[in-house]
Design an enzyme around this catalytic site. Sequence first.
Site, PDB file in Angstrom:
ATOM      1  CB  CYS A  91     -35.553 -22.454 -26.325  1.00 36.38           C
ATOM      2  SG  CYS A  91     -35.209 -20.858 -27.100  1.00 36.38           S
ATOM      3  N   GLY A  92     -37.101 -20.441 -23.868  1.00 35.75           N
ATOM      4  CA  GLY A  92     -38.260 -19.594 -23.586  1.00 35.75           C
ATOM      5  C   GLY A  92     -38.705 -18.770 -24.772  1.00 35.75           C
ATOM      6  CG  HIS A  93     -36.200 -16.939 -28.130  1.00 34.64           C
ATOM      7  ND1 HIS A  93     -35.066 -17.700 -27.919  1.00 34.64           N
ATOM      8  CD2 HIS A  93     -36.394 -16.926 -29.481  1.00 34.64           C
ATOM      9  CE1 HIS A  93     -34.589 -18.110 -29.076  1.00 34.64           C
ATOM     10  NE2 HIS A  93     -35.368 -17.656 -30.042  1.00 34.64           N
ATOM     11  CG  HIS A 225     -27.137 -19.923 -21.884  1.00 32.63           C
ATOM     12  ND1 HIS A 225     -27.177 -21.300 -21.949  1.00 32.63           N
ATOM     13  CD2 HIS A 225     -27.888 -19.464 -22.921  1.00 32.63           C
ATOM     14  CE1 HIS A 225     -27.931 -21.663 -22.979  1.00 32.63           C
ATOM     15  NE2 HIS A 225     -28.360 -20.581 -23.590  1.00 32.63           N
ATOM     16  CG  ASP A 250     -31.397 -14.605 -26.067  1.00 34.45           C
ATOM     17  OD1 ASP A 250     -32.112 -14.082 -26.948  1.00 34.45           O
ATOM     18  OD2 ASP A 250     -31.768 -15.548 -25.360  1.00 34.45           O
ATOM     19  CB  CYS A 254     -32.664 -15.062 -22.218  1.00 39.71           C
ATOM     20  SG  CYS A 254     -32.155 -16.792 -22.038  1.00 39.71           S
ATOM     21  N   GLY A 255     -35.988 -16.315 -22.058  1.00 42.90           N
ATOM     22  CA  GLY A 255     -37.010 -16.811 -21.142  1.00 42.90           C
ATOM     23  C   GLY A 255     -36.474 -17.734 -20.066  1.00 42.90           C
ATOM     24  CB  THR A 256     -34.448 -20.845 -20.076  1.00 41.67           C
ATOM     25  OG1 THR A 256     -33.517 -20.465 -21.084  1.00 41.67           O
ATOM     26  CG2 THR A 256     -35.525 -21.730 -20.694  1.00 41.67           C
TER      27      THR A 256
END
Length: 333
Positions: A91-93, A225, A250, A254-256
């Site tokens: 999870c990026g964020h 997603h 989100d 969204c980082g990923t």
Amino acid sequence: MRASRMFTAVDSHTEGMPTRVVTAGVGTIPGATMNERRLHFIEHLDDVRKLLMNEPRGHAAMSGAILQPPTRADADFGVVYIEVSGCLPMCGHGTIGVATVLVETGMVAVTEPVTTIRLDTPAGLVVATVQVRDGHAESVTLENVPAYVERLDATIDVPGLGSVPYSLAFGGNFYAMVDLDAVGLPFDRTRQRDILDAGLAIMDAINTQDPPKHPLIDGVDHCHHVEFIAPGSGARHSRHAMAIYPGWFDRSPCGTGTSARMAELWARGELAIGDDFVNESFIGSRFTGRLISETTVAGRPAVVPTITGRAWVTGLGQYLLDPSDPYPTGFAF
């Protein structure tokens, strides 16, 4: 006051999206790797996720991260990611939130102007470089796990929508990328219910007809997603609405998802190594992404992405479960 369970956490938000960083109360999850711990958590400890993410302690778009001892010698902390939809491999964020919390609480040795934190995630090693001034984490850059395109310019038959063109890429999770124009919807938050319904229908169609499977990470075998691309988006600046199972958006860019989008643009020859890419969320917050190198994933062409964003600490909490509470795993509404 009585409690059968108690969890300590530091709450934060990353460009609008919450991360509840759980610092105590779970213990060390069994498993030789962080993905084994994730899979054990899913099978045996999912009540903890539900308790902390669902109402009344969380909400319909809640997200979190459980700190763990690392399973590899080159990492400082391990992380298991939780949210209302389940346990993510990456999870990026959430990682930006974790790095910010670790710096601002002093849980890592802080050096200015840069503190580097190596995180053991279920998807692999992620390196967070934190820009620090006067003890404050001003921004975080993640070197993410490799991203790659699973399928480019595919179509899927979706009940109610017909044949929908999409691409599918992995950036830590699998993302279906769909132009909003292709489903006849505007980039407009007043139409969020329609966009969510379309996203859930597309996810269900992909997972029913042609589910993806990561070649190296066990249990990563679905698409939860859909990144709906707004009209006018390109390889320098893109806007999107990120629909997520079981039915929410989100709030962050969204980082990923940004990593997956960059992999798609790279596969098309539209984004080069070293070019900046600005990804904008449905609420207007932004991450800046960059591809730093080419690599492979089980023989597939792939890229190594970085993501830069900001997070802020929003609270400190102890979350309790009274043994008489009628909702020990919360509820979804």
